[in-house]
Structures are given as structure tokens and as C-alpha cells.
Design an enzyme around this catalytic site. Structure first.
Site, short mmCIF file in Angstrom:
data_model
loop_
_atom_site.label_atom_id
_atom_site.label_comp_id
_atom_site.label_asym_id
_atom_site.label_seq_id
_atom_site.Cartn_x
_atom_site.Cartn_y
_atom_site.Cartn_z
N GLU A 191 0.83 -1.21 0.00
CA GLU A 191 0.00 0.00 0.00
C GLU A 191 0.86 1.26 0.00
OE1 GLU A 191 -0.92 -2.89 1.64
OE2 GLU A 191 -2.32 -3.04 -0.02
N ASN A 274 -0.01 -7.63 -3.67
CA ASN A 274 -0.64 -6.88 -4.75
C ASN A 274 0.36 -6.02 -5.51
OD1 ASN A 274 -0.92 -5.25 -2.09
ND2 ASN A 274 -1.08 -3.70 -3.68
N ASP A 316 -6.40 -5.81 -5.93
CA ASP A 316 -5.67 -6.02 -4.67
C ASP A 316 -5.71 -7.47 -4.23
OD1 ASP A 316 -4.19 -5.43 -2.37
OD2 ASP A 316 -5.99 -5.07 -1.18
#
Lengths: 589, 156
Positions: A191, A274, A316
Site C-alpha cells: 500500500e 498486490n 488487490d
């Protein structure tokens, strides 16, 4: 065998012993739990059988301990000889309990100095997925990007090594794996747009031995011509050329799950997370090797093969869930298999020597793809579920980005029933990608993705799965997303916990409930079984809801008067049944 | 690199918007480094507040700036930690009317400009004072919910 000439004989025996659980039902269990997933094969299978389907109704709690930490208690304790070791979430305290004495008093506790800044860089919660015991040492990771080795007898720190860079968005939540004298570690940060990697540290000094990136040019990936043989989609520098421009440099592909190892093939296996950011349109291409499984040589880090579960990840769908190694019979043929339950909803059975796909079937409701083509290894994608800024809101994508199973919730495999056991989630999402700016040390995400329940009326389940045929054998539905790991024993009992705080024992052959107990907080940890100094079998589990704030809505918290949140509309009443709290539980007959 | 370009473009737009309305001082004036500040939420020894400069939000209550701040909130990845519309994720809820470090404009400014412990990055360096005031104006415009303190599952 391979380790005979390179390791002390007792360690070789340990590996052989630990390995045996993956292959043979008859192996003798030493009653310990010295690795995160019990053994190198990551089966989470205990050969203990005192607790069985006939007497499990009498299971009851025997001991509890408050860790004093309120965030998500993922991972599992270790039991080595007569000592139990517990690592807490940040601030990553390591406790050593004396199992010989009444009340299990502490032998010692180790309190590392861990930066509080890591709390804001860990994407989802301040979790830790466990420690590894080897040769008189406990090795584990600290959230702020360090690995430590601690003397298992005295609790003294032996070494502490900086492995990750908080400033660039890296934190460390994964459980290390030790092979010979190499400690294998990786970093979270999908992220934050990190440049994902796997490292080996020297077990004796903590110094970095090799670093292999999960994408980028072949040189960075330790992919050498002739030795790197992906079964599909190869090519020179494919880890860079399958990304638009230089988007691979901030492409994520973190390592926050589990590592397994096959000593006969001398390959270690791990999944990557991801691709970053969540808007796939800024990184056109397959984005190899995000959302993939990679096989490397532990000695040199050399990449041997890789297989991508979700090319050009639009949703994701991290592939950081466990890679379980089991010897299966598929269509009458003996296969050294690797089995993986992916966030994307498919369960994969691969040939672990080559990475070739053998079976791929949905284990939960999904609609982003129609199937996986066994010839090409690629998913057959539903174009209507493709996301991106230009697509606007893409409604009703299943599963949600929480995954059809969380990679934090590892499965178990019983060589007796020849079945896999795993938690599952039943959530879908509306995915609206947004432009994200890569700003070092801040999140690099760009999505709004509200969740809603999938079909069927339940938000989760615990299932038994036949990985040879790709078939669900039984299913126990759960009201909430199921977020715990699984344990299965030679007593043919499977164990798991629920988000509303029940710890459950079920018949491994039928799924029938045998016993349950309310453990004070939602369970996101992984049960273990061990033999105590008194010769009796025990089962241990952490309570302590957390691990993903989007999932928990935040209204299960009561620790901050300046942070009160409304319930999430898809899981309105979870806070009626649980709140935060870290507790270690031990159950027995 | 591209971050700085994006920011410069964004702040230039902000400045133009401000000039067009001719209601606010030019961006250059508000971009000066802030003086030291006191935090009203702290307990002062002897009841005597230490002296410090006063921070004033040049955009206080300006709905157009609040709207720009909403865009900046996403563009600067604030939502990555604090959730969409600041509803809370790994970082605290910013829309519940409660504040760890004080909710006055100057206090929220300090939290964003200098950062806070437990991982709140300092955005003053990349955004400058005016960018931070834009975010403050947005956050202060969020309506505080009515029924958060009590959650009940009983039928009335």
C-alpha cells in the site's frame, strides 16, 4: 540426503522429522511446535491424537494470559521442549512461559525498542505473524523493519539487523523461515509502492547474505539464464518489461505471509502481494511477479520458477497466503504438489518442482474470472470486472479486496483425511479506482471499495477441500468473515476461531461441531497443538481481533476516546459480540 | 519529481482560484513558515499558558477551499490511512468531532504540518503552509455525526 553433509546431525534429524508430517501419516510427532506452520511443508498438521473426535466435546480452557496489547493477534505461539514462546503485535514483546510450573510463570520476557512510527506505516494493523525456533535461538521480526535473534534459554538478544526502510513504506509483519544457516525474511508495503523483496540473513550474525526482488530486471530478481524456468510467460527481464515504463520500481509485490521449503528439491516457496497502486491503468502489462508464487534456492536466492495467479492485478488480490506442500495423487499419478488458497477465490494445485498448474477451481464465490486455463496457466477474465480510473465505479466484484480468504489465515492439511482446511470470506465490493501520487512514506493506493455480503446469507465459512480434484468436501458457514488459521491433528479434529470470538473444534471428516468456547475477543490467530511436560496434548490459540481496520469497521475499539467510529454497514453488529483484547488461551481435556 | 510537479500545479490552481475570488491574501503570504504554537488541549503548569505565536487559518469557512481540500485529501494519500472522507482506518477517524491533538484550526494545522507520533508523516515540507491550511479547511468542514457515542442493539 542433502542436509547430511552441510548441517549438524541433530539439525538434519530435526528437518527430516519436521518434513515428514507433509508426506506420511505415520510419522512420529515430537509434540513440539517450533516453526510458524509446524513444519517446512506448512501443513499445520499435528501428529498428536489424544484429543479426538470422540472426546473433543470435553475440551475446556486451562490457562489464559493477557498480552497487554490490544491490536490484532495473528500468528501462533511456539512450544519448544518445556517452554512456550509468544510474540505480541507491536511493540513485539517476546514472552517465554515455563510449562513445567503451575500457572506457567514467565522464565523471561524480551522487550525490544520498536519505533512507534511503524504504527502509521503498517497498512492495516500492527500485527506479527510469529517466530521461528532454531538451534537454541528464537528469530522473529519487528514491525519497524528489524529482525532479531534471541537466546531461547536466557532471553538475551544475540543480534538485531535492520532489514527494511520505514521511510519508504516498508514494515515487517511476516514470520521468518530458517533454512540451514539462512533466515529468510520479507517486507510489507504493497500500500506504499515499495520495491518488494526477499532477503536471507546469516543466522549467526544477522548480516544480509542475498536480496532478491520480486520484480524488476533479471539481475535484481536473481533470475539467471538457464536456471530461471517459469512454466509460462518467461522472457528476459520480464519482471521489468511487463510493467509500463518504470512502474515496477514502485510496484509493491510485498512479502507479508508465509514461506515453505522442500528439502529434497531444495526450493523455498513464497507468495507476493498486490501490484501498486490500486489503479491498474498506470501499470499496463502483467506486472510480473506481483500476485505470484516464487520458488528460490535458499542458499543463493536464485529464482528457479514463478507462477502468477493474478496477472495485472486489478483488485488487490495479494498471493501472500501459505504455499502448502503435500504429496497428492492426481488422476492416479503421484504428484509433489503445492496447494494455495488465493485471495482471488481460486484454489491452485501446482507441481512444485516446475510450477506447472494442475488444478484450479473456485473455493468461494467469485466473478472476476470465469475459470483458469490449465494450458496457458492464465485466468479467463470477465472484462466487465476490469477496474481503473477510466472505468469509474465497477460494481459487484467478488471477492472483495479482503480476499476469499485472508492470506493471514493459513490453511492446514491432514495426510490422514487427505483434505485441506481453510477459513473463507464471502464479501463482494464496488471498486472505484482513483489517481494516486507516489509520495515516499505515504500510502500509494487510490481506491474507494465499499464491501457488501456475497450470496448465501453468510459472511464466512470454514471448509474442507480436496486439492487433487478441486472440490469442496464440506462447509461450516459462519455469520462473520472467518479470519483465523486452521489446525488439524491425527485425532481427526480440526480447529479454528471466529471473528465474533468463538474457538471451535470440529470433526475433520464431517465438519460436525465437537466443542466451542467464547474466548473474549475475535480470533485472527492460528491454533497449535503440542504435548506438555506432563505428556498430555494441549491446544493453544490467541484471541485478539484486528488485522484489518476496513474489515473491523473500528467500532470494536474502545481504547481511544478521540476515535469513535460507526459500524460498517455490511457487518453492523460485530461490536455487539466482541471487542479488542490480546489473550493467549490453552485448552485441554 | 512527478510529485513536486503535481503539487506545484495543484497549488498554482489553488492560488488562481483564490485570486479569482479576490477574497483571500495571495498564496505567497500564507506560505510563510508558521511560528511556534501552543496547544490549547494541554494542561499548563500553574494554569499559565506559555507564550507562542498565533496561527490563523486564512481560508477558515471557505467552502471552495474546503472542496479543494477534499481533492487534496485523496491526492496526498491521506485517505490511505484515515479512510474515505476521513472516516478512519489505521489512522483515527477525522470526522467524529474528536481530536487527539486538539481540533482548533491551529492544532489541526500543527498535526499535519509537523506530523505526530505513531506514524503521522509531516506534510509541511511537501505541501507548504497553504496546502496544509487547505486540508485543515476541508477537515473542519466535515459534519460531526450525531449518534456515535452510544451504539445500541436493543429494540427501543
Amino acid at each position: 540426503m542433502r542436509c547430511a553433509f552441510s548441517l549438524a546431525s541433530f539439525l538434519c534429524f530435526g528437518i527430516a522429522n519436521a518434513w515428514a508430517a507433509g508426506g506420511a501419516a505415520t510419522a512420529v510427532d515430537d509434540g513440539q511446535w517450533t516453526m510458524p506452520a509446524k513444519n517446512y511443508a506448512a501443513t499445520r498438521y499435528s501428529g498428536l491424537a489424544q484429543i479426538n473426535a470422540q472426546n473433543a466435546h470435553a475440551l475446556h480452557p486451562l490457562w489464559t494470559f493477557s498480552t497487554g496489547v490490544l491490536t490484532g493477534h495473528e500468528g501462533q505461539p511456539l512450544v519448544v521442549g518445556e517452554t512456550m514462546y509468544v510474540v505480541t503485535p507491536w511493540p513485539n514483546v517476546l514472552y517465554a512461559f515455563d510449562l513445567r510450573k503451575e500457572g506457567y510463570p514467565l522464565r523471561w520476557k524480551y522487550r525490544p525498542d520498536v519505533s512507534a512510527n511503524a504504527l502509521g506505516v503498517a497498512c492495516c494493523d500492527a500485527v506479527n505473524r510469529g517466530a521461528f525456533y532454531v538451534d537454541g535461538r528464537i528469530v522473529y521480526n519487528l514491525l519497524d523493519g528489524h529482525t532479531v535473534a534471541v537466546d531461547a534459554r536466557s532471553g538475551r538478544e544475540l543480534w538485531k539487523t535492520a532489514i527494511a526502510d520505514l521511510g519508504s513504506g516498508e514494515t515487517v509483519t511476516m514470520a521468518p523461515l530458517v533454512v540451514a544457516d539462512h533466515v529468510i525474511v520479507g517486507a510489507s508495503g504493497g500500500e506504499f509502492g515499495i520495491y518488494g523483496w526477499l532477503k536471507a540473513l546469516d543466522l549467526n550474525t544477522g548480516k544480509t547474505v542475498w536480496t532478491g526482488h520480486n520484480m524488476g530486471p533479471d539481475a535484481d530478481m536473481l533470475a539467471r539464464p538457464g536456471t530461471f524456468r517459469p512454466p509460462y510467460d518467461g522472457g528476459v527481464d520480464v519482471g521489468a518489461t511487463s510493467w509500463a515504463g518504470d512502474s515496477w520500481k514502485t510496484g509493491g509485490a510485498p512479502v507479508w505471509g508465509w514461506i515453505s521449503y522442500d528439502p529434497e528439491l531444495d526450493l523455498l516457496y513464497y507468495g507476493t502481494g498486490n501490484a501498486a497502486p490500486y489503479d491498474p491503468e498506470v501499470r499496463a502489462g502483467d506486472n510480473k511477479w506481483s500476485a505470484s508464487v516464487l520458488a528460490r534456492r535458499p542458499g543463493t536466492g536464485e529464482l528457479v520458477w514463478a507462477y502468477q495467479f493474478t496477472p495485472h492485478d486489478n483488485w488487490d488480490y495479494d498471493a501472500t497466503g501459505a504455499m502448502v506442500l503435500a504429496d497428492l495423487t492426481i488422476a492416479g499419478k503421484a504428484v509433489k504438489a503445492l496447494v494455495h488458497f488465493d485471495k482471488n477465490g481460486f484454489a491452485y494445485t501446482l507441481d512444485r518442482a516446475t510450477g506447472r498448474l494442475l488444478v484450479a477451481a473456485p473455493f468461494a464465490h467469485l466473478n472476476w474470472a470465469l475459470s483458469v486455463d490449465l494450458t496457458t496457466g492464465r485466468p479467463v477474465i470477465d472484462p466487465a470486472r476490469q477496474t481503473g480510473v477510466s472505468k469509474g465505479k465497477v460494481a459487484g466484484v467478488c471477492p472483495s479486496l479482503e480476499g476469499a480468504v485472508s492470506p493471514a489465515s493459513p490453511p492446514a492439511y491432514s495426510p490422514r483425511t487427505r483434505l485441506f482446511y481453510t477459513s473463507t470470506n464471502n464479501l463482494c465490493m464496488d471498486y472505484t479506482a482513483a489517481h494516486a501520487t507516489h509520495l515516499r512514506g505515504t500510502p500509494y493506493i487510490g481506491v474507494d471499495s465499499p464491501y457488501h455480503p456475497g450470496p448465501g446469507g453468510n459472511l464466512g465459512a470454514f471448509i474442507a477441500w480436496d486439492a487433487a480434484s478441486g472440490r469442496k468436501v464440506w462447509e461450516d458457514k459462519e455469520s462473520y468473515p472467518s479470519w483465523s488459521g486452521a489446525l488439524v491433528t491425527a485425532g481427526d479434529v480440526a480447529f479454528y476461531g471466529t471473528l465474533d470470538g468463538w474457538f471451535k473444534a470440529v470433526d475433520a471428516r464431517s465438519g460436525q461441531m465437537l466443542s466451542k468456547f467464547k474466548v473474549g475477543s475475535g480470533v485472527v490467530g492460528n491454533p497449535i497443538a503440542y504435548r506438555g511436560p506432563d505428556g498430555k496434548e494441549y491446544v493453544a490459540i490467541y484471541a485478539g481481533i484486528g488485522g484489518d481496520w476496513a474489515l473491523l469497521a473500528g467500532d470494536t475499539r474502545s481504547d481511544d476516546p478521540t476515535d469513535v467510529r460507526a459500524p460498517a454497514d455490511y457487518i453492523k453488529d460485530i461490536a455487539r459480540h466482541t471487542s479488542q483484547g490480546g489473550i493467549v488461551w490453552i485448552f485441554g481435556l | 519529481m512527478s510529485v513536486r510537479r503535481t503539487l506545484v500545479a495543484f497549488l498554482a490552481c489553488m492560488a488562481l482560484a483564490s485570486c479569482a475570488r479576490e477574497a483571500n491574501p495571495p498564496a505567497a503570504a500564507t506560505n510563510a513558515p508558521p511560528p511556534a504554537v501552543t496547544y490549547e488541549a494541554h494542561v499548563a503548569a500553574g494554569g499559565i499558558e506559555p507564550t507562542g505565536g498565533v496561527l490563523r487559518n486564512p481560508h477558515a469557512g471557505d467552502a471552495a477551499v474546503a472542496k479543494s481540500g477534499a481533492q487534496l485529501f485523496t491526492a496526498m494519500n491521506c485517505d490511505g490511512c484515515h479512510g474515505a472522507q476521513g472516516s478512519g482506518w489505521v489512522g483515527p477517524n477525522l470526522g467524529d468531532g474528536r481530536w487527539r491533538y486538539g481540533g482548533a484550526d491551529a492544532e489541526v494545522f500543527s498535526s499535519i504540518y509537523y506530523g505526530r507520533p505513531k506514524g503521522m508523516p509531516a506534510f509541511g515540507g511537501v505541501l507548504g503552509a497553504d496546502g496544509v491550511w487547505t486540508l485543515v479547511t476541508y477537515l473542519r468542514s466535515l459534519p460531526a455525526p450525531g449518534e456515535v457515542p452510544t451504539e445500541s442493539w436493543e429494540q427501543p
